[in-house]
Design a protein around this motif. Structure first.
Motif, mmCIF file in Angstrom:
data_model
loop_
_atom_site.group_PDB
_atom_site.id
_atom_site.type_symbol
_atom_site.label_atom_id
_atom_site.label_comp_id
_atom_site.label_asym_id
_atom_site.label_seq_id
_atom_site.Cartn_x
_atom_site.Cartn_y
_atom_site.Cartn_z
ATOM 1 N N UNK A 40 0.812 -1.216 0.000
ATOM 2 C CA UNK A 40 0.000 0.000 0.000
ATOM 3 C C UNK A 40 0.853 1.279 0.000
ATOM 4 N N UNK A 41 1.967 1.238 -0.718
ATOM 5 C CA UNK A 41 2.807 2.415 -0.862
ATOM 6 C C UNK A 41 2.211 3.327 -1.935
ATOM 7 N N UNK A 42 2.027 4.583 -1.613
ATOM 8 C CA UNK A 42 1.487 5.567 -2.549
ATOM 9 C C UNK A 42 2.481 5.791 -3.686
ATOM 10 N N UNK A 43 2.039 5.609 -4.913
ATOM 11 C CA UNK A 43 2.925 5.769 -6.073
ATOM 12 C C UNK A 43 2.942 7.200 -6.609
ATOM 13 N N UNK A 44 2.146 8.076 -6.021
ATOM 14 C CA UNK A 44 2.072 9.448 -6.517
ATOM 15 C C UNK A 44 3.435 10.149 -6.559
ATOM 16 N N UNK A 45 4.335 9.918 -5.586
ATOM 17 C CA UNK A 45 5.652 10.575 -5.660
ATOM 18 C C UNK A 45 6.563 10.032 -6.760
ATOM 19 N N UNK A 46 6.115 8.983 -7.447
ATOM 20 C CA UNK A 46 6.967 8.327 -8.447
ATOM 21 C C UNK A 46 6.222 8.247 -9.787
ATOM 22 N N UNK A 47 5.880 9.384 -10.378
ATOM 23 C CA UNK A 47 5.048 9.361 -11.591
ATOM 24 C C UNK A 47 5.717 8.700 -12.795
ATOM 25 N N UNK A 48 7.019 8.839 -12.923
ATOM 26 C CA UNK A 48 7.699 8.214 -14.062
ATOM 27 C C UNK A 48 7.673 6.700 -13.915
ATOM 28 N N UNK A 49 7.939 6.222 -12.715
ATOM 29 C CA UNK A 49 7.872 4.779 -12.455
ATOM 30 C C UNK A 49 6.469 4.258 -12.721
ATOM 31 N N UNK A 50 5.457 4.956 -12.230
ATOM 32 C CA UNK A 50 4.065 4.517 -12.417
ATOM 33 C C UNK A 50 3.692 4.491 -13.897
ATOM 34 N N UNK A 51 4.166 5.483 -14.650
ATOM 35 C CA UNK A 51 3.868 5.531 -16.083
ATOM 36 C C UNK A 51 4.496 4.359 -16.821
ATOM 37 N N UNK A 52 5.767 4.094 -16.528
ATOM 38 C CA UNK A 52 6.460 2.984 -17.191
ATOM 39 C C UNK A 52 5.820 1.654 -16.808
ATOM 40 N N UNK A 53 5.471 1.501 -15.547
ATOM 41 C CA UNK A 53 4.819 0.269 -15.105
ATOM 42 C C UNK A 53 3.519 0.036 -15.858
ATOM 43 N N UNK A 54 2.751 1.081 -16.095
ATOM 44 C CA UNK A 54 1.487 0.941 -16.826
ATOM 45 C C UNK A 54 1.726 0.510 -18.269
ATOM 46 N N UNK A 55 2.769 1.047 -18.896
ATOM 47 C CA UNK A 55 3.111 0.645 -20.266
ATOM 48 C C UNK A 55 3.495 -0.837 -20.288
ATOM 49 N N UNK A 56 4.296 -1.242 -19.314
ATOM 50 C CA UNK A 56 4.716 -2.645 -19.239
ATOM 51 C C UNK A 56 3.525 -3.573 -19.013
#
Length: 214
Positions: A180-196
């Motif tokens: 349950x770690x908030x991903x908001x501070x890591x937008x680039x990581x979250x974006x790449x993860x969604x592409x993957x």
């Protein structure tokens, strides 16, 4: 090819992604890290990997251990879908990003470390979780900075094709969500993860899709 794996193991998850990206077929052999005191500690598995860790990969009569060494092996024997760029600087950057996860963060949050903190150091379950989340956030913050500040970052960690770095990033994001770690501070990581996540190779490697998933 035979992969000794555990559905929630980050290191095994990396290898599953790489095998899928390269289209390499393999037999999955689950090693449950919690059941019966940990099947990785059984004599039968210690004969395969004396380190009592997953993954282990058996191919051509040899047994390989350590996820990053396995990824490098796969890159050499199955180069047709490259997980490293062609240029030396690009390869160094991808390896650096991958090792930020595999060497800087993952060892601090590994199951055997967490067990030691509870069983030997005497931390409570709450304190153990705080430890895990602290180092997970530290690692993700560093990775986010490297990705966000580099013009070499594209749709994926490096350019517009998945690399070893993405193989390491995605399991780390799975761990973050699990705790349950908030991903908001890591937008680039979250974006790449969604592409993957939209690619079958990553989706099929997900812990929930493994034969030993619980």
């Amino acid at each position: 090819m035979k992969l000794y794996t555990y559905f929630r193991s980050s290191a095994a998850y990396r290898v599953r992604i790489a095998l899928n990206l390269k289209g390499v077929g393999y037999e999955s052999v689950p090693v449950h890290l919690l059941r019966n005191g940990g099947e990785q500690l059984a004599p039968e598995y210690l004969a395969i990997n004396p380190s009592a860790l997953v993954p282990s990969l058996q191919d051509k009569g040899a047994t390989l251990t350590q996820s990053m060494a396995i990824l490098e092996y796969l890159e050499e024997v199955h180069p047709q879908v490259a997980l490293l760029p062609r240029d030396a600087l690009g390869r160094a950057r991808v390896r650096s990003l991958a090792l930020m996860v595999a060497c800087d963060t993952h060892p601090l949050t590994n199951l055997r470390v967490l067990r030691h903190l509870v069983n030997e150091v005497g931390l409570s379950e709450e304190a153990k979780t705080d430890w895990y989340v602290h180092w997970l956030r530290e690692g993700m913050a560093a990775l986010e900075a490297h990705l966000a500040h580099s013009r070499d970052t594209g749709r994926f960690c490096h350019g517009d094709m998945p690399t070893m770095a993405d193989c390491c990033l995605v399991p780390q994001v799975f761990n973050a969500r699990r705790f349950h770690v908030d991903l908001a501070p890591y937008p680039t990581i979250a974006r790449i993860d969604a592409v993957c996540a939209a690619l079958p190779a990553f989706a099929e490697a997900h812990p929930s899709r493994q034969p030993d998933a619980e």
